[in-house]
Design an enzyme around this catalytic site. Structure first.
Site, PDB file in Angstrom:
ATOM      1  N   HIS A  44       0.748  -1.298  -0.148  1.00  0.00           N
ATOM      2  CA  HIS A  44       0.014   0.080  -0.040  1.00  0.00           C
ATOM      3  C   HIS A  44       1.116   1.276   0.012  1.00  0.00           C
ATOM      4  CE1 HIS A  44      -3.868   2.159   1.684  1.00  0.00           C
ATOM      5  NE2 HIS A  44      -2.972   2.951   0.960  1.00  0.00           N
ATOM      6  N   HIS A  97       1.360   5.077  -2.328  1.00  0.00           N
ATOM      7  CA  HIS A  97       1.005   5.788  -3.462  1.00  0.00           C
ATOM      8  C   HIS A  97       2.302   6.399  -4.027  1.00  0.00           C
ATOM      9  CE1 HIS A  97      -3.336   5.454  -2.566  1.00  0.00           C
ATOM     10  NE2 HIS A  97      -2.801   5.279  -1.407  1.00  0.00           N
ATOM     11  N   HIS A 103      -9.375   0.948  -1.651  1.00  0.00           N
ATOM     12  CA  HIS A 103      -9.536   1.619  -0.148  1.00  0.00           C
ATOM     13  C   HIS A 103     -10.939   1.224   0.386  1.00  0.00           C
ATOM     14  CE1 HIS A 103      -5.416   3.318  -1.545  1.00  0.00           C
ATOM     15  NE2 HIS A 103      -5.607   4.102  -0.515  1.00  0.00           N
ATOM     16  N   GLU A 150     -11.432   3.337   5.610  1.00  0.00           N
ATOM     17  CA  GLU A 150     -10.084   4.171   6.072  1.00  0.00           C
ATOM     18  C   GLU A 150     -11.052   5.327   6.788  1.00  0.00           C
ATOM     19  OE1 GLU A 150      -8.162   6.428   2.962  1.00  0.00           O
ATOM     20  OE2 GLU A 150      -6.698   7.147   4.496  1.00  0.00           O
ATOM     21  N   ASP A 205       1.924   3.915   2.656  1.00  0.00           N
ATOM     22  CA  ASP A 205       0.852   4.740   2.309  1.00  0.00           C
ATOM     23  C   ASP A 205       1.188   5.858   1.456  1.00  0.00           C
ATOM     24  OD1 ASP A 205      -1.857   5.539   1.639  1.00  0.00           O
ATOM     25  OD2 ASP A 205      -2.350   6.089   3.461  1.00  0.00           O
ATOM     26  N   ASP A 206       1.625   7.122   2.312  1.00  0.00           N
ATOM     27  CA  ASP A 206       2.366   8.310   1.675  1.00  0.00           C
ATOM     28  C   ASP A 206       3.357   8.719   2.638  1.00  0.00           C
ATOM     29  OD1 ASP A 206       0.132   8.768  -0.534  1.00  0.00           O
ATOM     30  OD2 ASP A 206      -1.082   8.616   1.278  1.00  0.00           O
TER      31      ASP A 206
HETATM   32  N1  ADE Z   1      -4.539   8.818  -1.923  1.00  0.00           N
HETATM   33  C1  ADE Z   1      -3.246   8.835  -1.498  1.00  0.00           C
HETATM   34  N2  ADE Z   1      -3.399   8.614  -0.260  1.00  0.00           N
HETATM   35  C2  ADE Z   1      -4.598   8.372   0.049  1.00  0.00           C
HETATM   36  C3  ADE Z   1      -5.126   7.769   1.278  1.00  0.00           C
HETATM   37  N3  ADE Z   1      -4.386   7.391   2.396  1.00  0.00           N
HETATM   38  N4  ADE Z   1      -6.586   7.394   1.095  1.00  0.00           N
HETATM   39  C4  ADE Z   1      -7.117   7.691   0.082  1.00  0.00           C
HETATM   40  N5  ADE Z   1      -6.552   8.087  -0.949  1.00  0.00           N
HETATM   41  C5  ADE Z   1      -5.376   8.427  -1.027  1.00  0.00           C
HETATM   42 ZN    ZN Z   2      -3.859   4.899   0.515  1.00  0.00          ZN
END
Ligand code: ADE
Ligand code: ZN
Length: 336
Positions: free
Chosen positions: A10, A12, A190, A193, A271-272
């Site tokens: 996971h 991005h 996703h 969340e 994630d990011d």
């Molecule tokens: N795009 C990038 N990170 C995300 C996240 N945590 N949830 C939804 N969309 C995303």
């Molecule tokens: Zn994500």
């Protein structure tokens, strides 16, 4: 101890744009940024929810203009991931966010794919690419992009669904997922969340996903937990993301221990990472520190990630053996 060998499931790729790289790309592309330096940019990362993050995330990726920009961003992630123990990465990207800025599909997908093509041999990380569709844009647009990707024979393993969750249920994308599955692509989304357990049910029953991103709100629905456990559905959990986007108040409140205790098939992911305070090793360190996870529990998280990856039997067995060697070495180090 070396880092835990694992698969990152996971991630991005646009969320790996570190402030220094943002500045370098802006400079290279002659873009004037609305902030002075990397510190000033990072100061904007005080998020209150998913949307407040997405606003910054979509604005910042405007520095990505050329194929080389996408390649450089991806290589920077892979090099950092290698130091974090990542042995296999399934990387999501958001082409619609680039198409909307006038960047062609060939440029963004091609740039990321170029970096991924060298990763195995040069960095030691096997990879695959997942195209994520933006759920807050029309499903018809996602369908058009999917058709374009199939027509250009893009090197992708699957599709995903991301962006603002609340108000955009998975079922809106049922047809897109049907077409992707018929084309032999794997399906992730996703769900759970910020969105309710009902969205997780839809991801399972309507989109028929192979894997869920986040899914932490499943704990609010007992029957859903039973279903996820019975089917061993992989959940790609991102602890630091959940704290930074206030899905949970603090790392000590994260539901990871409960998820593990309930027998859910959980992996830890970043994630990011450029926005949420860390890569996969930082996420693991955070949960190990907060919950005192032992060697066996950490090894289980690593093994879960590898079992949940879209891998061939040979590579999967190779990586599971690395996790087992790490577990044995971890016990030996504690005794010695
Ligand atoms: N795009 C990038 N990170 C995300 C996240 N945590 N949830 C939804 N969309 C995303
Ligand atoms: Zn994500």
């Amino acid at each position: 101890m070396p880092p835990l060998p694992c698969a990152e499931l996971h991630l991005h790729i646009e969320g790996t744009l570190e402030p220094d790289l943002v500045l370098a790309l802006a400079d290279r592309n002659g873009i004037t940024l609305p902030f002075a330096d990397a510190e000033d940019l990072a100061a904007r990362y005080a998020f209150t929810d998913l949307q407040s993050f997405l606003d910054v995330y979509y604005a910042t990726m405007d520095v990505l203009r050329t194929e080389q920009d996408f390649t450089d961003m991806t290589l920077a992630y892979l090099r950092r991931a290698a130091t974090a123990g990542v042995r296999h990465a399934e990387i999501m990207m958001d082409p619609q966010a680039h198409l909307a800025r006038g960047i062609p599909l060939e440029t963004c997908v091609g740039g990321v794919a170029t970096a991924l093509a060298t990763s195995d041999a040069e960095i030691g990380i096997s990879t695959s690419l997942i195209i994520a569709f933006l759920r807050d844009r029309p499903a018809s647009e996602a369908m058009a992009v999917l058709h374009d990707l199939l027509a250009m024979d893009a090197p992708i393993v699957g599709i995903g669904l991301d962006s603002a969750e609340a108000g955009y249920p998975p079922s809106l994308f049922a047809e897109v997922y049907d077409v992707a599955r018929a084309a032999g692509l794997r399906c992730v989304a996703h769900a759970g969340e910020e969105g309710p357990p009902a969205y997780v049910w839809e991801a399972l029953d309507v989109l028929r996903v192979d894997r869920l991103d986040h899914g932490i709100r499943c704990l609010e629905d007992e029957a859903l937990v039973e279903r996820l456990v019975a089917d061993r559905v992989p959940l790609t959990v991102c602890p630091l993301s959940n704290v930074r986007l206030r899905a949970v108040p603090a790392i000590e409140d994260h539901p990871l221990p409960e998820m593990l205790a309930r027998g859910l098939n959980v992996s830890v992911n970043s994630d990011d990472p450029a926005y949420f305070g860390g890569y996969i090793d930082d996420n693991l360190a955070a949960v190990v520190g907060a919950f005192g996870l032992g060697i066996d529990e950490q090894a289980m998280l690593g093994a879960n990630s590898i079992r949940s990856a879209f891998l061939g039997d040979h590579r999967r067995a190779e990586l599971l053996a690395e996790v087992e060697a790490w577990r044995i070495a971890g016990h030996a180090a504690r005794v010695g």
